[in-house]
Design a protein around this motif. Structure first.
Motif, PDB file in Angstrom:
ATOM      1  N   LYS A  62       7.239  -0.708  -4.849  1.00 33.25           N
ATOM      2  CA  LYS A  62       6.385  -1.893  -4.725  1.00 33.25           C
ATOM      3  C   LYS A  62       7.190  -3.189  -4.640  1.00 33.25           C
ATOM      4  CE  LYS A  62       2.569  -4.366  -6.719  1.00 33.25           C
ATOM      5  NZ  LYS A  62       1.871  -4.800  -7.923  1.00 33.25           N
TER       6      LYS A  62
ATOM      7  N   GLN B 153      -7.714  -4.053  -8.136  1.00 33.00           N
ATOM      8  CA  GLN B 153      -7.473  -4.425  -9.537  1.00 33.00           C
ATOM      9  C   GLN B 153      -7.104  -5.902  -9.629  1.00 33.00           C
ATOM     10  OE1 GLN B 153      -4.744  -1.237 -11.031  1.00 33.00           O
ATOM     11  NE2 GLN B 153      -6.232  -1.192 -12.686  1.00 33.00           N
TER      12      GLN B 153
ATOM     13  N   ARG C 236      -0.036   3.540 -23.424  1.00 35.76           N
ATOM     14  CA  ARG C 236       0.587   2.704 -22.386  1.00 35.76           C
ATOM     15  C   ARG C 236       0.509   1.227 -22.796  1.00 35.76           C
ATOM     16  NH1 ARG C 236      -0.438   3.827 -15.974  1.00 35.76           N
ATOM     17  NH2 ARG C 236       0.012   1.751 -15.255  1.00 35.76           N
TER      18      ARG C 236
ATOM     19  N   THR D 156      -3.374   5.902  -9.775  1.00 33.25           N
ATOM     20  CA  THR D 156      -2.219   5.043 -10.010  1.00 33.25           C
ATOM     21  C   THR D 156      -0.930   5.724  -9.553  1.00 33.25           C
ATOM     22  OG1 THR D 156      -0.893   3.886 -11.645  1.00 33.25           O
ATOM     23  CG2 THR D 156      -2.097   5.805 -12.426  1.00 33.25           C
ATOM     24  N   LYS D 157       0.005   4.913  -9.027  1.00 31.62           N
ATOM     25  CA  LYS D 157       1.267   5.463  -8.542  1.00 31.62           C
ATOM     26  C   LYS D 157       2.341   5.369  -9.619  1.00 31.62           C
ATOM     27  CE  LYS D 157      -0.915   5.575  -4.627  1.00 31.62           C
ATOM     28  NZ  LYS D 157      -2.101   4.893  -5.084  1.00 31.62           N
TER      29      LYS D 157
ATOM     30  N   CYS E  45       0.834  -1.201   0.000  1.00 28.42           N
ATOM     31  CA  CYS E  45       0.000   0.000   0.000  1.00 28.42           C
ATOM     32  C   CYS E  45       0.866   1.247   0.000  1.00 28.42           C
ATOM     33  CB  CYS E  45      -0.865   0.078   1.252  1.00 28.42           C
ATOM     34  SG  CYS E  45      -1.710  -1.426   1.665  1.00 28.42           S
ATOM     35  N   TYR E  46       0.680   2.071  -0.974  1.00 20.87           N
ATOM     36  CA  TYR E  46       1.356   3.361  -0.981  1.00 20.87           C
ATOM     37  C   TYR E  46       0.297   4.434  -1.202  1.00 20.87           C
ATOM     38  CZ  TYR E  46       4.505   7.112  -2.426  1.00 20.87           C
ATOM     39  OH  TYR E  46       5.164   8.295  -2.538  1.00 20.87           O
TER      40      TYR E  46
ATOM     41  N   LYS F  34       8.002   6.329 -14.714  1.00 14.98           N
ATOM     42  CA  LYS F  34       8.329   5.302 -13.717  1.00 14.98           C
ATOM     43  C   LYS F  34       8.256   3.901 -14.357  1.00 14.98           C
ATOM     44  CE  LYS F  34       7.209   5.129  -8.856  1.00 14.98           C
ATOM     45  NZ  LYS F  34       6.171   5.269  -7.848  1.00 14.98           N
TER      46      LYS F  34
ATOM     47  N   ASP G 253       4.153   1.223   2.359  1.00 16.43           N
ATOM     48  CA  ASP G 253       5.400   1.599   1.688  1.00 16.43           C
ATOM     49  C   ASP G 253       5.667   3.100   1.845  1.00 16.43           C
ATOM     50  OD1 ASP G 253       7.579   1.685   0.053  1.00 16.43           O
ATOM     51  OD2 ASP G 253       6.506   1.335  -1.806  1.00 16.43           O
TER      52      ASP G 253
ATOM     53  N   ALA H 258      -3.831  -3.039  -3.480  1.00 13.24           N
ATOM     54  CA  ALA H 258      -4.860  -2.552  -2.567  1.00 13.24           C
ATOM     55  C   ALA H 258      -6.025  -1.895  -3.312  1.00 13.24           C
ATOM     56  CB  ALA H 258      -4.243  -1.560  -1.595  1.00 13.24           C
TER      57      ALA H 258
ATOM     58  N   ARG I  44      -9.155   0.559 -11.243  1.00 12.82           N
ATOM     59  CA  ARG I  44      -8.837   0.877  -9.854  1.00 12.82           C
ATOM     60  C   ARG I  44     -10.100   1.405  -9.164  1.00 12.82           C
ATOM     61  NH1 ARG I  44      -5.374   3.318  -6.234  1.00 12.82           N
ATOM     62  NH2 ARG I  44      -3.461   2.331  -6.914  1.00 12.82           N
TER      63      ARG I  44
ATOM     64  N   ALA J 132       8.289  -3.655  -1.202  1.00 14.11           N
ATOM     65  CA  ALA J 132       7.138  -3.963  -0.346  1.00 14.11           C
ATOM     66  C   ALA J 132       6.750  -5.435  -0.489  1.00 14.11           C
ATOM     67  CB  ALA J 132       5.969  -3.057  -0.702  1.00 14.11           C
TER      68      ALA J 132
HETATM   69  N1  UDP Z   1       2.606   0.589  -4.598  1.00 13.42           N
HETATM   70  C1  UDP Z   1       3.573   0.497  -3.593  1.00 13.42           C
HETATM   71  N2  UDP Z   1       4.684   1.319  -3.660  1.00 13.42           N
HETATM   72  C2  UDP Z   1       4.889   2.199  -4.694  1.00 13.42           C
HETATM   73  C3  UDP Z   1       3.905   2.248  -5.712  1.00 13.42           C
HETATM   74  C4  UDP Z   1       2.791   1.435  -5.637  1.00 13.42           C
HETATM   75  O1  UDP Z   1       3.425  -0.285  -2.662  1.00 13.42           O
HETATM   76  O2  UDP Z   1       5.893   2.896  -4.684  1.00 13.42           O
HETATM   77  C5  UDP Z   1       1.402  -0.279  -4.518  1.00 13.42           C
HETATM   78  C6  UDP Z   1       0.089   0.462  -4.613  1.00 13.42           C
HETATM   79  O3  UDP Z   1      -0.338   0.940  -3.357  1.00 13.42           O
HETATM   80  C7  UDP Z   1      -0.851  -0.592  -5.158  1.00 13.42           C
HETATM   81  C8  UDP Z   1       0.074  -1.435  -6.025  1.00 13.42           C
HETATM   82  O4  UDP Z   1       1.404  -1.140  -5.619  1.00 13.42           O
HETATM   83  O5  UDP Z   1      -1.403  -1.426  -4.137  1.00 13.42           O
HETATM   84  C9  UDP Z   1      -0.104  -1.145  -7.511  1.00 13.42           C
HETATM   85  O6  UDP Z   1       0.022   0.234  -7.750  1.00 13.42           O
HETATM   86  P1  UDP Z   1      -0.944   1.012  -8.739  1.00 13.42           P
HETATM   87  O7  UDP Z   1      -2.346   0.530  -8.585  1.00 13.42           O
HETATM   88  O8  UDP Z   1      -0.703   2.466  -8.526  1.00 13.42           O
HETATM   89  O9  UDP Z   1      -0.361   0.564 -10.144  1.00 13.42           O
HETATM   90  P2  UDP Z   1      -1.185   0.198 -11.469  1.00 13.42           P
HETATM   91  O10 UDP Z   1      -2.225  -0.795 -11.066  1.00 13.42           O
HETATM   92  O11 UDP Z   1      -1.771   1.485 -11.938  1.00 13.42           O
HETATM   93  O12 UDP Z   1      -0.149  -0.368 -12.384  1.00 13.42           O
END
Ligand code: UDP
Ligand code: MG
Length: 311
Positions: free
Chosen positions: A75, A99, A133, A206-207, A11-12, A212, A44, A96, A201, A78
């Motif tokens: 991540k 997804q 993407r 998104t992070k 979780c971030y 990145k 995280d 978290a 989501r 983590a």
């Molecule tokens: N996350 C993390 N540290 C980070 C970036 C993301 O723990 O530095 C976690 C975030 O909380 C989420 C998971 O990794 O539970 C996936 O991230 P996100 O949904 O933002 O990515 P996407 O699904 O858009 O690829």
């Protein structure tokens, strides 16, 4: 005795999504009464309310454990921390943001019971993702699968259920530059791929920016193949051959026609091209050396500030 499934959730800044996630996971796991559960949330280095939510869950629900990092380690770190600290017989990694649908868990567990060592999930569509993407993601998987012996499955998520044996194998890979999709594939074992439609989501954002993701893609390539180095060497060799024949040509032309000085614009172009290729190759080598440098320093992959035991 009941078997235990550990669910690792990185979780971030997920304060918006966490309550929804917790509700959903509680619903799904309560139905699976034949197993025990452990929820391992890894905070995280969030700067929002994530940690206080986790403390609240841990104080009222015995299944909830958490690790909180001293800062944001990413991540990969983590997930690794989660894997190193859980106690279950079966272990799963989840996002978290819902997804990675918890509703798939009973089916994954059934497959593991049937004899698979690992049940991975892969998205068959990338609906809801920006087209650019998806395009780059596809190109990346094509490229890395051509270059690397370790197979990277397009659309594979980090969401997977594994036996303790698989997890122990993954933990034994202690590299600093972690690229989990490759590591899962590297350790092998019998894997079943469960396919599902992409889910959006549930809350928060998104992070992963495009940049990145781009850096992560380079990390993946550098971690799992040295082919770019070979490509640099081959280009260098080809350029040498071209130069050799060009020299021969010019010598012969000068002997026959005598024309010693014309042609500087083409020379400039050639110098630019060659120095460009040299810089590129240096960059490629540099990337490997940089990774080597980080690896040799042997810094910890993550630093834990507090856990549920400190409550
Ligand atoms: N996350 C993390 N540290 C980070 C970036 C993301 O723990 O530095 C976690 C975030 O909380 C989420 C998971 O990794 O539970 C996936 O991230 P996100 O949904 O933002 O990515 P996407 O699904 O858009 O690829
Ligand atoms: Mg997500």
């Amino acid at each position: 005795m009941k078997k235990k499934i550990s669910i690792i959730v990185s979780c971030y800044n997920e304060a918006k999504a966490l309550p929804l996630f917790y509700k959903e996971i509680d619903k799904v796991t309560t139905k699976m009464s034949e197993v025990e559960f452990e929820f391992m949330f890894v905070d995280d280095g969030s700067s929002d309310n994530t940690l206080s939510l986790l403390k609240e869950y841990a104080s009222k629900d015995k299944r909830v454990r958490f690790l909180s990092f001293s800062r944001n380690f990413g991540k990969e770190a983590a997930m690794y921390a989660g894997l190193c600290n859980v106690t279950g017989d079966y272990i799963t990694l989840m996002d978290a943001d819902l997804q990675d649908p918890p509703a798939l868990l009973p089916k994954m567990y059934k497959l593991i019971k049937e004899g698979y060592d690992s049940v991975g999930t892969r998205r068959v569509t990338r609906k809801g993702e920006p087209p650019i993407r998806s395009f780059f993601a596809r190109c990346f998987y094509k490229l890395i699968n051509k270059m690397s012996k370790t197979e990277m499955v397009d659309g594979a998520r980090d969401y997977r259920l594994m036996t303790r044996q698989v997890v122990d194998s993954i933990i034994s890979l202690k590299e600093y530059n972690r690229y989990s999709k490759g590591l899962f594939s590297f350790v092998g074992y019998k894997t079943y791929w469960l396919e599902y439609e992409n889910v959006k989501r549930v809350a928060g954002e998104t992070k992963w920016s495009f940049w990145k993701l781009f850096i992560y893609a380079i990390d993946g390539i550098v971690a799992f193949t040295t082919t770019p180095l070979i490509i640099s060497a081959i280009i260098g060799l080809l350029m040498c051959l071209v130069a050799f024949f060009a020299i021969l040509f010019i010598i012969l032309k000068t002997i026959i026609y005598g024309d010693p000085t014309s042609g500087w614009p083409s020379l400039v172009c050639i110098i630019l091209l060659i120095s460009g290729i040299q810089m590129l190759s240096l960059g490629v080598i540099g990337e490997y050396i940089a990774k080597l440098y980080l690896e040799v320093k042997n810094r910890p992959i993550y630093i834990i500030k507090e856990t549920e035991k400190d409550l």
